[in-house]
Design an enzyme around this catalytic site. Structure first.
Site, PDB file in Angstrom:
ATOM      1  N   ASN A 336     -46.565  87.173  33.216  1.00  0.00           N
ATOM      2  CA  ASN A 336     -47.138  87.555  31.923  1.00  0.00           C
ATOM      3  C   ASN A 336     -47.404  89.052  31.970  1.00  0.00           C
ATOM      4  OD1 ASN A 336     -48.609  87.911  29.558  1.00  0.00           O
ATOM      5  ND2 ASN A 336     -49.751  86.014  29.789  1.00  0.00           N
ATOM      6  N   HIS A 375     -59.764  82.136  33.245  1.00  0.00           N
ATOM      7  CA  HIS A 375     -58.981  80.901  33.127  1.00  0.00           C
ATOM      8  C   HIS A 375     -59.889  79.669  33.196  1.00  0.00           C
ATOM      9  CE1 HIS A 375     -55.477  83.481  33.849  1.00  0.00           C
ATOM     10  NE2 HIS A 375     -54.742  82.471  33.409  1.00  0.00           N
TER      11      HIS A 375
END
Length: 463
Positions: A336, A375
């Site tokens: 990413n 996360h």
């Protein structure tokens, strides 16, 4: 006289015993003869039955061969009303549940979007217009920064958490709100981080909206900015990406519905064993890997490309060839690119400059901890339970693999190792999160305590 009588008595007893002996021998011989006759007769009958069965089996075999030969020529296709064995019937009720309360998601997103679009810019505009004329610039900066910090905490911090918990949004809707919260926080922070030094140096605020350019183009920033834009919008490309995104969404739902739900629904009702856990992890490896690939393609490729095309943003480097990575350090950089660049420029480099280029390992560990915490924050609020599997994978195994399987590994064998660890990791995460989800359904808390909320329910739930 008495002796003669004794002798005569013994002689008579002897004769009597010999007679008894003769009778016993005669009776035994008769019994043995009868037994032998019966055995011979039974053997003869058994032999006859075996011969008869052999003959009948031979006849049946011949008849079957004749019947089979006749059926091949006489066999015909019979049509009847019947369904296929493989039914691709998909119940969409669960999908509608996971994306429920979309109206709440929309108005909360609009609040976050309008705030991020207007408030940080307005705050810097006010600071820039008053900073050069103020007799107390530090006090002014503190007042404006304090008010902006309160607004950031209230709107981008508290509001999404309140919406998710108060309205009890289902998992997918919660993911949308929390992920957008994180995205707007990243955007507002990067904007403030880039533009605040310009304001303090009394430069014009609009210059921070344009990419860095060379001295040659500083006089014409608008022309330079146009170099980063596409000449027109290809709406067919936008539609194709949105269609692919929806296809990935339905395929991922189909995988979970057919491969995961039947396995993990009643798993908490079975006695726990290491064998059961290992088998369930291997069972979740394939759908977990598919979920990883579908998430990558759906979001990092289809979704971002569609919006980049609509916004005419020409730089589409949202990811790199992470699938060819021979090290986890390269995988983290290429999976990413958007998030990696944000962490690199606004966390890693700033912390490294504060430490004056010392403690590189400590700074890298801090970046991993921040990423792991974010996360875990997203998963905890979206799934409504605390089970730090994602945090452990990022903060522990991610750090270890980043230093152990580093950029010095160039052999293709290490690429196989990276994929192997990805397969196993995805299987473990999907298995544990599914177990915990159904454990909360089957074994709800009777009394809400702190340790009851933070202790994984799947460790003790056996309903």
């Amino acid at each position: 006289m008495s002796n003669d009588n004794c002798i005569n008595g013994l002689i008579e007893w002897k004769r009597h015993m010999e007679g008894v002996k003769a009778e016993l021998v005669e009776e035994m011989s008769c019994h043995l003869k009868d037994l032998l006759d019966k055995a011979v007769a039974e053997a003869i009958r058994s032999n006859k039955r075996d011969q008869a069965s052999v003959l009948s089996s031979k006849k049946d075999h011949v008849n079957n061969n004749k019947r089979h030969q006749g059926s091949i020529s006489e066999k015909q296709k019979v049509f009847m009303h019947r369904a296929s064995l493989l039914k691709l019937f998909l119940d969409l009720d669960l999908l509608f549940y996971t994306f429920g309360q979309l109206s709440t998601v929309v108005w909360s997103w609009l609040c976050l979007f309008m705030y991020t679009l207007l408030v940080p810019y307005r705050a810097l505009h006010v600071l820039g217009s008053m900073y050069s004329e103020s007799s107390h610039p530090l006090l002014l900066s503190g007042l404006v920064g304090g008010q902006l910090l309160v607004c950031q905490i209230s709107v981008l911090g508290v509001l999404p958490i309140y919406v998710v918990t108060q309205y009890k949004l289902p998992p997918a809707s919660s993911f949308i709100v929390i992920l957008e919260q994180v995205r707007f926080l990243m955007k507002s922070y990067s904007f403030l981080r880039e533009c605040t030094p310009l304001v303090l140096r009394k430069e014009k605020l609009w210059t921070c909206f344009f990419p860095p350019i060379s001295q040659r183009y500083k006089a014409n920033a608008k022309h330079s900015f146009c170099l980063f834009r596409t000449p027109c919008i290809k709406w067919n490309f936008v539609a194709k990406n949105f269609a692919q995104f929806l296809g990935c969404l339905f395929f991922g739902y189909y995988l979970l519905f057919t491969l995961c739900i039947p396995v993990f629904t009643n798993m908490s009702k079975q006695p726990f064993s290491t064998k059961t856990l290992v088998l369930s992890i291997f069972h979740a490896t394939l759908p977990g890997t598919f979920v990883l690939l579908l998430s990558f393609f759906a979001f990092l490729h289809c979704w971002l490309n569609a919006f980049a095309e609509m916004l005419r943003f020409a730089d589409r480097m949202f990811y790199k060839d992470w699938w060819n990575s021979t090290s986890f350090s390269n995988y983290y950089r290429t999976w990413n690119v958007v998030v990696h660049d944000w962490l690199y420029y606004y966390v890693y480099r700033d912390l490294l400059s504060l430490c004056k280029q010392w403690y590189r390992a400590g700074v890298m560990l801090t970046v991993f901890l921040i990423s792991a915490s974010v996360h875990e924050y997203v998963f905890t609020l979206s799934l409504r339970y605390f089970y730090p599997v994602m945090f452990c994978f990022f903060a522990i195994f991610g750090v270890l693999f980043n230093f152990m399987i580093n950029d010095k590994r160039k052999s293709p064998v290490w690429n196989v190792m990276v994929w192997t660890f990805l397969f196993i990791g995805q299987g473990i995460q999907l298995c544990l999160y599914c177990q915990e989800w159904y454990a909360h359904i089957h074994c709800p808390l009777t009394e809400k305590t702190f340790w009851g909320l933070v202790t994984p329910r799947s460790w003790s739930c056996r309903s």
